[in-house]
Design a protein around this motif. Sequence first.
Motif, mmCIF file in Angstrom:
data_model
loop_
_atom_site.group_PDB
_atom_site.id
_atom_site.type_symbol
_atom_site.label_atom_id
_atom_site.label_comp_id
_atom_site.label_asym_id
_atom_site.label_seq_id
_atom_site.Cartn_x
_atom_site.Cartn_y
_atom_site.Cartn_z
ATOM 1 N N ALA C 289 0.833 -1.206 0.000
ATOM 2 C CA ALA C 289 0.000 0.000 0.000
ATOM 3 C C ALA C 289 0.865 1.251 0.000
ATOM 4 C CB ALA C 289 -0.921 -0.020 1.232
ATOM 5 N N LEU C 290 1.885 1.262 0.868
ATOM 6 C CA LEU C 290 2.738 2.457 0.967
ATOM 7 C C LEU C 290 3.540 2.675 -0.318
ATOM 8 C CD1 LEU C 290 4.054 2.145 4.653
ATOM 9 C CD2 LEU C 290 2.179 3.570 3.787
ATOM 10 N N PHE C 297 0.873 5.785 -7.773
ATOM 11 C CA PHE C 297 -0.259 5.013 -8.274
ATOM 12 C C PHE C 297 -1.505 5.203 -7.426
ATOM 13 C CE2 PHE C 297 3.347 2.782 -10.120
ATOM 14 C CZ PHE C 297 2.937 2.688 -11.446
ATOM 15 N N ALA C 298 -1.315 5.823 -6.275
ATOM 16 C CA ALA C 298 -2.479 6.045 -5.406
ATOM 17 C C ALA C 298 -2.226 7.276 -4.576
ATOM 18 C CB ALA C 298 -2.703 4.834 -4.497
ATOM 19 N N ARG C 299 -3.325 7.929 -4.174
ATOM 20 C CA ARG C 299 -3.191 9.046 -3.250
ATOM 21 C C ARG C 299 -2.951 8.496 -1.855
ATOM 22 N NH1 ARG C 299 -7.803 12.342 -5.929
ATOM 23 N NH2 ARG C 299 -9.095 10.941 -4.708
ATOM 24 N N ARG C 300 -2.503 9.393 -0.961
ATOM 25 C CA ARG C 300 -2.272 8.991 0.430
ATOM 26 C C ARG C 300 -3.509 8.311 1.001
ATOM 27 N NH1 ARG C 300 1.441 11.749 3.387
ATOM 28 N NH2 ARG C 300 0.989 10.064 4.815
ATOM 29 N N GLY C 301 -3.292 7.163 1.597
ATOM 30 C CA GLY C 301 -4.396 6.454 2.239
ATOM 31 C C GLY C 301 -5.233 5.616 1.299
ATOM 32 N N GLU C 302 -4.906 5.680 -0.005
ATOM 33 C CA GLU C 302 -5.719 4.938 -0.976
ATOM 34 C C GLU C 302 -4.968 3.797 -1.639
ATOM 35 O OE1 GLU C 302 -7.633 7.675 -3.617
ATOM 36 O OE2 GLU C 302 -8.765 8.611 -1.975
#
Lengths: 136, 361, 385
Positions: C289-290, C297-302
């Motif tokens: 995830a991190l 590839f993803a915003r923070r927390g996503e």
Amino acid sequence: MRIARNWRTRQQRYSLVGEVCTQCGHKIFPPRDVCPHCTQPAQLPYALSGRGEVFSYTTMTSAPQGFEEYLPYTVALVKLEEGPMLTAQLTDVDPDEVRIGMPVEMVTRKIREDGEAGQILYGYKFRPLLERQTAT
Amino acid sequence: MNDRSTADTSVLLKPDREVGIVGYGAYVPRYRLPAAEISRIWKGGQESGLPVKEKAVPGLDEDTATMSIEAARNSLARAGIDPQAIRAVWVGSESHPYAVKPTSTIVAEAIGATPGVQAADWEFACKAGTEAIVACIGLVGSGMARYALAIGADTAQGRPGDELEYTAAAGGAAYLIGPAGESLAVFEGCYSYVTDTPDFWRRPHMHYPSHGYRFTGEPAYFHHIVSAAETLLSALGRRPADYRYAVFHQPNTKFPQRVAERLGFQPEQIETGLLVPFIGNTYAGSSLIGLSAVLDEAQPGDRVLLVSFGSGAGSDAFSLQVTERIVERRDRAPRTRDYIRRRQEIDYGTYVRYRRKLHTH
Amino acid sequence: MRDVSIIGIGQTPVGELWDKSLRHLAHDAVVAAMRDAGIERADALYVGNMLSGELAEQEHLGALIADFVGLRGIEAFKIEAACGSGAAALRLGYMAVAGGLHDLVIVCGVEKMTDAPGADTTSALALAADQEYEVTHGLSFVALNALLMRRYMHEYNVPHSAFAGFSVNAHRNGAGNPNAMFQSPITAAAYQQAAMIADPINLMDSSPICDGAAAVVLVPSDWAGHGRGAVRILASASATDSLAIHDRRDPLFLEAAYLSSQKAYRQAGVTPADIDLFELHDAFSIMSALSLEATGFARRGEGVRWAEDDGARIAIDGELPISTMGGLKARGHPVGATGVYQVVEVVQQLRGEAGVNQVRDARIGMAQNIGGSGATVITHILAAE
């Protein structure tokens, strides 16, 4: 156990003596001689209060060598009220009671023993704030 | 009660300069082992005649050094002085973590008192802590030092199944001794009474102590405490009624009650400092934690009699008068009963593990 | 600077390889890579390894392995960057070839972990963390990741079950990789029921202790025509952060992963949208995830949302295939070898040799190898020639 390594860091480990940056004023722990905020030299000792809160935690059910006899124990990231974060064990607390944000205070405890004949390593741990009844 | 000294003030241990307690602090660990739980294991659960209700047990990461550090920090918080002004850190205990290597250097380093400081460990069974106090009185009273720190603390062990197992407990207290003019309680005088009386001992390399059973009573505990107390009272021209509080060494609940009665003290005078039913016998910490519980409550002007007892044997008796400084200082650190209230009961199995009575090799 | 290409790959199966010593593992991978490249000599051998001194009681791996594979005389040494050692060795080889110092370089990642008792291995892995301020307090490497995962779950209000898809995806892909340690798929329910190691990290969040070796052969891209199925290294970039998690500005943001991936994107002239597959460092599911967040590839927390629906969007036929040969979780994580395995697997995909796990039309692949809990992060972007 490495005798000299533990000896060198005794003041920080026993009593959270860190540093303060004379340039930007940030309190620093663990001491690192270069301020991580402004990268200026920072070597002025500063004793932290030892009060903080749990930023994150986990309870160990298998331990690295030398820590087996203390299982299960809880380790945490603790955010000190002066700003720095550090890693330490929690003590005098049941794992189920620990919460993120829980206020804690520093105590000096036995970290581990180097066998029955070896040295005893002391250092900081954190426990839930002692409940106090001030007036009776 | 034979061959006691009569009213002779020359027997008093009294320094040239008035000396007192500038700060004090207690520590009691979190875990409690009920006496009934020990009885369950070793006596099939007999509940009558147990010497205490429960005893304080140290956690796996606690020892005399760590307990001394916390008690010392509490004493410093109350005193509000710079630890660099302390000239002696003396720790009295029969359970020093090392046989060779001082507990006191660890404590002195942790409280920031190093390096310009005397450091030594004292040993006289349960009165090692009050021995250290007398030495501090001498050091400060002579003008050699402005402040000196005396600590009594133990993580006492009783042999599994032995009667001492019910009471052998952990805890301690620290006393920062300094000039009377800065003190929250002033020493009016003290007196030490010592003979060679073998009531309790532990030989080198032995894990558990041995004792003389009923011999520990009359010729040891009672004789020395009564002798020390009566001599001190007589030398100071005091009577039990002059004291608001009295604290006697507390190996069990009955002994201090009986010795108080024999000396003419009322139950109310010893009640505040009688902690043994709730924490057990903390050995070198025993009478000193009793005193800290008293100071938590005492009012300016109150007099306190403190008499320790150490096997082997001897007693140190102190007469104290509380000053008005107690009012602002006592809540700068946790009170003794704050620690006693912090209570996590454990069973005998946990106790056996915490006290390392399990052999895993 | 010269462009650099990979013209040969080799790997051993990953697992508890009781009959293989460290030198034999390295030998098998290096010889396979040389054979794949069609070469019989090399100018240099760079070995990525983290724990040979601790667990195999052997250092000085460069000379040892060069001699053992029949390359006595060449330049050879070991490079160590914790779990990032493999990619560090590759980056060293890349620098040597790109800088014109060498023309033919072999990079080998090797780790022999299973000879030592479990407690020794636990302690050895913790060497990646800060000895004086983390490990001295009794933390294992798992515990450090558990601290991150707990905080992530707290800050973004994510349940543990939300991470299941990373593990399910890895095991699904491991099942199609004959070299993977675990070749059986798992269910999300099995993930949830796995034994706890350090709450909230359970056995299915965690990559296994194992042995393995992988190797690649590097040449200037001008030469690459001589080899079979050459793959060009479009970018090689590394960055660092503090060893200790508590010293980071934001413990839930892998700053070094961000810095190294940004450098790599710039070097390669690509954006995350151009990446066809991503071998990320899923040593623990929280790291997946991190990593996805730090690499854009993803915003923070996503980042954790990529794990939804049993990881459908990260599957072989998904939007962004990750851990396509099982990842650290299922292929296995022989720590110092992992970075080279990742790159070998990207090459397999770009060559179209990934078998049942083949990502369709794979043109550009990224591999990111993480040392410690994010202190050293090395990113490589590769493209089919």
